[in-house]
Design an enzyme around this catalytic site. Structure first.
Site, PDB file in Angstrom:
ATOM      1  N   ARG A 103      18.352  36.597 -10.432  1.00 28.78           N
ATOM      2  CA  ARG A 103      18.304  35.830  -9.189  1.00 28.78           C
ATOM      3  C   ARG A 103      17.011  36.065  -8.431  1.00 28.78           C
ATOM      4  NH1 ARG A 103      18.397  31.544  -8.062  1.00 28.78           N
ATOM      5  NH2 ARG A 103      20.228  31.461  -9.420  1.00 28.78           N
ATOM      6  N   LYS A 170      -7.435  26.972  19.684  1.00 30.56           N
ATOM      7  CA  LYS A 170      -6.427  25.930  19.817  1.00 30.56           C
ATOM      8  C   LYS A 170      -6.235  25.550  21.285  1.00 30.56           C
ATOM      9  CE  LYS A 170      -2.991  26.135  16.878  1.00 30.56           C
ATOM     10  NZ  LYS A 170      -3.366  25.121  15.858  1.00 30.56           N
ATOM     11  N   GLU A 200      -9.827  23.140  17.768  1.00 29.92           N
ATOM     12  CA  GLU A 200      -8.861  22.056  17.665  1.00 29.92           C
ATOM     13  C   GLU A 200      -9.068  21.068  18.806  1.00 29.92           C
ATOM     14  OE1 GLU A 200      -4.339  22.569  16.940  1.00 29.92           O
ATOM     15  OE2 GLU A 200      -4.556  22.299  19.107  1.00 29.92           O
ATOM     16  N   ASP A 221      -6.622  16.954  15.512  1.00 32.85           N
ATOM     17  CA  ASP A 221      -5.174  17.115  15.505  1.00 32.85           C
ATOM     18  C   ASP A 221      -4.445  15.839  15.910  1.00 32.85           C
ATOM     19  OD1 ASP A 221      -2.831  18.728  15.206  1.00 32.85           O
ATOM     20  OD2 ASP A 221      -2.684  18.806  17.384  1.00 32.85           O
TER      21      ASP A 221
END
Length: 282
Positions: A103, A170, A200, A221
């Site tokens: 697994r 950002k 960004e 973006d």
């Protein structure tokens, strides 16, 4: 395509941790009760749907850590495109080891192959354009190195690996700094000469400010295709252009046609469905 395998010293702790999670406090009480200790078996890893393989060496390591004498013969290596029903590897050795590691080996192999498969679909969509498909930091905690490797197996490329290898300014950084220029100037004053700075932007006005401040790359973006085309023209080769937001295998071609250098896609690591692979006795 030549893939550089991940160093074992990086991969082994991840696989070992996954095995320990499954073994718990008492080990595989089902297999240990039913399967004689001296029993051996040969099993086949086979695909149940078409896709691209990634993580075969990781799966092999799971078997090896449980049963060091397990022998694995790889038929389709990482990066290979496969059809449903293809045997990708055979494993032979102590039956207990094969069943106990099954697994964990499949969880990792199916997950990484799913990422490679979805990456390959987006890469194929932009094949006629120069844009490269890159992943993001939207990865499973603890599995980033493996997931970014799977992106490479699917023909994509990697964005930054962490917060320490590139500057990406950002919207929240800009909001706290006060404006784009201030954020860029502060980053440039702190970053080393080998570190690139990317900003960004989500409007052409912000792009103009970022270019005026001098950046190495711009992340465009959630722009429309029309805005992306205008942005690429505005940049005029002065910085690397990266498109981001709402990218699918269906929309990627039109985005690439705008002339951007990169297309970043977060879902290929955080939401890619597994590639269904099974392990069956021969």
């Amino acid at each position: 395509m030549t893939l550089t395998p991940l160093p074992r010293v990086m991969v082994e702790p991840l696989v070992r941790s996954a095995l320990l999670e499954d073994l718990g406090r008492a080990g595989d009480i089902t297999t240990d009760a039913i399967v004689p200790a001296d029993a051996t078996a040969t099993m086949v890893l086979a695909t149940r749907q078409p896709g691209v393989i990634a993580g075969i060496d990781v799966a092999a390591l799971a078997f090896e850590l449980i049963g060091p004498s397990v022998e694995i013969t790889v038929i389709h290596p990482d990066g290979a495109a496969v059809s449903a029903g293809d045997a990708i590897a055979t494993v032979h050795g102590p039956a207990r080891a094969l069943l106990t590691a099954e697994r964990t080996a499949l969880n990792l192999l199916c997950h990484l192959s799913g990422i490679a498969t979805q990456t390959a679909a987006v890469v194929d969509a932009v094949r006629d354009h120069r844009a490269r498909i890159v992943c993001t930091r939207k990865t499973t905690p603890g599995l980033r190195a493996l997931e970014k490797y799977a992106v490479r197996a699917g023909g994509g490329a990697n964005h930054r690996f962490g917060l320490d290898d590139a500057v990406l300014i950002k919207d929240n950084h800009i909001a706290i700094a006060g404006d784009i220029r201030t954020a860029i100037e502060r980053a440039r004053a702190r970053a080393g000469h080998m570190v690139r700075i990317e900003v960004e932007v989500d409007t052409l006005e912000q792009l103009d400010l970022a270019l005026a401040a001098g950046v190495d790359a711009v992340l465009l973006d959630n722009m429309s295709v029309e805005q992306l085309s205008q942005a690429v023209a505005m940049v005029g080769g002065r910085a690397i252009t990266e498109a981001s937001g709402r990218v699918t295998a269906q929309t990627a071609r039109a985005i690439a046609a705008t002339g951007v250098d990169l297309i970043s896609v977060g879902w290929i690591t955080h939401s890619a469905p597994i590639l269904d692979i099974g392990l069956d006795c021969r």
